[in-house]
Design an enzyme around this catalytic site. Structure first.
Site, mmCIF file in Angstrom:
data_model
loop_
_atom_site.group_PDB
_atom_site.id
_atom_site.type_symbol
_atom_site.label_atom_id
_atom_site.label_comp_id
_atom_site.label_asym_id
_atom_site.label_seq_id
_atom_site.Cartn_x
_atom_site.Cartn_y
_atom_site.Cartn_z
ATOM 1 N N HIS A 7 0.837 -1.196 0.000
ATOM 2 C CA HIS A 7 0.000 0.000 0.000
ATOM 3 C C HIS A 7 0.872 1.246 0.000
ATOM 4 C CE1 HIS A 7 0.870 -0.587 4.289
ATOM 5 N NE2 HIS A 7 0.676 0.720 4.429
ATOM 6 N N GLU A 44 -8.136 7.684 9.518
ATOM 7 C CA GLU A 44 -7.650 7.249 8.214
ATOM 8 C C GLU A 44 -8.778 6.737 7.330
ATOM 9 O OE1 GLU A 44 -4.881 4.042 8.902
ATOM 10 O OE2 GLU A 44 -6.275 3.018 10.227
ATOM 11 N N HIS A 69 7.309 11.398 -6.484
ATOM 12 C CA HIS A 69 5.927 11.362 -6.951
ATOM 13 C C HIS A 69 5.419 9.938 -7.125
ATOM 14 C CE1 HIS A 69 8.280 11.213 -10.703
ATOM 15 N NE2 HIS A 69 7.249 10.573 -11.239
ATOM 16 N N GLU A 118 1.647 11.921 -11.000
ATOM 17 C CA GLU A 118 1.852 11.914 -12.448
ATOM 18 C C GLU A 118 0.848 10.959 -13.068
ATOM 19 O OE1 GLU A 118 5.197 10.494 -15.751
ATOM 20 O OE2 GLU A 118 5.586 10.189 -13.615
#
Length: 133
Positions: A7, A44, A69, A118
Site C-alpha cells: 500500500h 484514516e 511522486h 503523475e
C-alpha cells in the site's frame, strides 16, 4: 521475499477534501473509513485505485514540494479528459518536462498537501526501447 507493493500511505490535512480529490481524479473507491476511531496514528481512510491500496491519514501537509511522486498509467487518448478533471478541482499542473519521442506523455500535478502525482501514457518497455536506441 517481496511479493509486491502492499500500500501507499499519504498524510493529509483534510480527509474529506482528499477523498473528493482521489475519487474525482483517480476514480478511487473508498473501502474503509475509521470515522472518529483511531486504530493507527490518526484517523484514516482506505481506497482502491486500479487494485492498489491507498491509505490517507490525517496530519500536517508536507511543507516542501519535491519531485518525489506517484505515477499512474493511463491511455494516451484519455490524457485530455484527465487534465480537465485536474483543472476542475483547481489543482496546480506543473509544466511538462522535456521528453524524447516515444517516451509517452505525462501530466504532473500537486494535491492539496503538496504530494506530486503523475498520469503517464506510456510503459516501462516503451521507455527502455526508446532509451536504448
Amino acid at each position: 521475499m517481496i511479493s509486491g507493493l502492499s500500500h501507499i500511505t499519504l498524510i493529509v490535512k483534510d480527509l474529506n477534501k482528499t477523498t473528493t480529490f482521489l475519487e474525482e481524479i483517480f476514480d478511487a473507491e473508498e473501502i474503509y473509513s475509521s470515522g472518529d476511531d483511531t486504530f493507527s496514528l490518526s484517523k484514516e481512510k482506505f481506497f482502491l485505485i486500479a487494485g492498489l491500496w491507498i491509505c490517507i491519514m490525517e496530519g500536517e501537509s508536507l511543507q516542501e514540494r519535491t519531485y518525489n511522486h506517484i505515477a499512474f498509467q493511463i491511455q494516451a487518448e484519455e490524457m485530455d479528459e484527465y487534465i480537465e478533471r485536474i483543472k476542475s478541482l483547481g489543482m496546480e499542473i506543473k509544466p511538462e518536462r522535456s521528453r524524447v519521442k516515444g517516451e509517452g506523455r505525462s501530466v504532473y500535478f500537486y494535491d492539496y498537501d503538496n504530494h506530486l502525482f503523475e498520469l503517464h501514457a506510456g510503459t516501462l518497455e516503451e521507455r527502455l526501447k526508446r532509451y536504448h536506441k
